[in-house]
Design an enzyme around this catalytic site. Structure first.
Site, mmCIF file in Angstrom:
data_model
loop_
_atom_site.group_PDB
_atom_site.id
_atom_site.type_symbol
_atom_site.label_atom_id
_atom_site.label_comp_id
_atom_site.label_asym_id
_atom_site.label_seq_id
_atom_site.Cartn_x
_atom_site.Cartn_y
_atom_site.Cartn_z
ATOM 1 C CB SER A 100 17.629 2.276 2.008
ATOM 2 O OG SER A 100 17.547 3.816 2.309
ATOM 3 C CB THR A 135 -1.052 0.025 1.145
ATOM 4 O OG1 THR A 135 -0.355 -0.113 2.392
ATOM 5 C CG2 THR A 135 -2.100 -1.065 1.191
ATOM 6 C CD GLU A 152 18.665 7.340 5.051
ATOM 7 O OE1 GLU A 152 19.549 7.472 6.050
ATOM 8 O OE2 GLU A 152 18.296 8.352 4.623
ATOM 9 C CE1 TYR A 181 13.008 3.110 6.353
ATOM 10 C CE2 TYR A 181 15.248 3.487 5.261
ATOM 11 C CZ TYR A 181 13.919 2.818 5.219
ATOM 12 O OH TYR A 181 13.457 2.840 3.961
#
Length: 344
Positions: A137, A24, A139, A161
């Site tokens: 990611s 989603t 990150e 994260y």
């Protein structure tokens, strides 16, 4: 590497089945659309308490199947894999906004790393030839010492994260190397779209530019306009995800444009899309400037270009203009609230 001569369970359906966690979200939407257009059966693994979020899929909601499952339940995930016999699994589950990981580091770790581990173990236990994609990611590079970054750049995550994404990345690598699973990771840089929530800087700016154009607000307050990012279009990046799983051998790829743009560039492009001079509407608030803005995360996507034949199709300017146009339509239809400084 483990001997994989043991018999496998194979999906005998003529239609390939793709399981997606995080369906989603922004990437889940674009990936679902891509796979549906390719004739896949797309199944979203959605936690029971998140069923209402399926409405965010808009026009795709009636075209995908939703399987309700607790992503923290290993047995439930194994049952889902046994029942659905997926051809491909795309693990996109993660918090939508990186700074939120500081408030719940353990929850972030379990959602990202725990889900990846449980899915990989389920595929191994059911003895499937499923191809697995792990959403990594930029990150994970974090406190970079050089730019641009490639697959050989050292990992130095700077937040919970990034640390969780790195743990999940290595978990995927270990399953690939120790158990012989077909598992890939895409190390994705910032990728945006009109489906981003307004707390992301790209959407904050596109929505503000549209709001100001329509006279709904009169200014936009920003932090460091000199901060630089490698921004691309999410629709291009999900194409890379799919292409990774079509290769003969699994591997990991850095996915980005390789081009840096400042927040000032972003603001200028957004306001130009509605024929406004941004300098008359944007104010800088020093309290909004983050301490880590000087680090430059920019991709070296050479490997993806050479091996996957992947290149971004949507330019930075086209992306921002598309986002602003979408926000104009939403504001005029009353489906979103205006964003900006003070009401006019």
């Amino acid at each position: 590497m483990a001997n994989l001569s043991i018999p496998f369970h194979i999906n005998e359906s003529m239609t390939s089945t793709a399981l997606i966690t995080g369906i989603t979200g922004q990437d889940g939407y674009y990936l679902s659309r891509l796979l549906l257009d390719k004739g896949y059966r797309v199944v979203g693994l959605v936690p029971p308490d998140r069923q209402e979020s399926v409405t965010k899929l808009d026009d795709l909601a009636d075209r995908v199947d939703i399987y309700s499952v607790d992503l923290t339940d290993s047995q439930a995930l194994r049952l889902a894999v046994e029942q659905l016999l997926p051809t491909e699994v795309y693990n996109l589950a993660a918090p939508s906004f990186v700074p939120d990981s500081w408030a719940d580091p353990l929850g972030t770790l379990d959602l990202i790393t725990g889900t990846a581990t449980r899915l990989l173990d389920a595929i191994r236990a059911v003895k499937l030839r499923t191809r697995f994609y792990q959403a990594s990611s930029s990150e994970i590079f974090g406190d970079v010492q050089s730019a641009p970054q490639s697959e050989q750049t050292p990992f130095r995550p700077k937040n919970p994260y990034g640390a969780a994404k790195l743990h999940a990345h290595w978990t995927m690598v270990h399953h690939r190397e120790h158990y012989g699973l077909y598992a890939c990771s895409g190390i994705l840089y910032n990728h945006e779209s009109p489906r981003r929530p307004p707390q992301f800087v790209t959407r904050k700016i596109s929505l503000a530019a549209a709001s100001i154009k329509l006279g709904l607000t009169d200014r936009l307050v920003m932090g460091n306009l000199d901060a630089k990012r490698d921004w691309g279009f999410a629709g291009d990046y999900v194409q890379a995800m799919w292409q990774m799983l079509q290769m003969k051998a699994p591997d990991d790829y850095v996915i980005g444009t390789g081009c840096l743009h400042t927040v000032r560039d972003l603001v200028a492009a957004a306001f130009a899309a509605v024929d406004l001079d941004w300098t008359g509407y944007v104010e800088v608030d020093p309290t909004l400037i983050r301490a880590d803005e000087h680090f430059q995360l920019v991709a070296n996507p050479t490997k993806a270009k050479q091996k996957l034949q992947w290149t971004p199709q949507v330019s930075f300017e086209e992306l921002i203009e598309h986002m602003v146009r979408q926000d104009l339509e939403r504001l005029q239809a009353g489906t979103v609230a205006p964003l900006g400084g003070h009401s006019s």
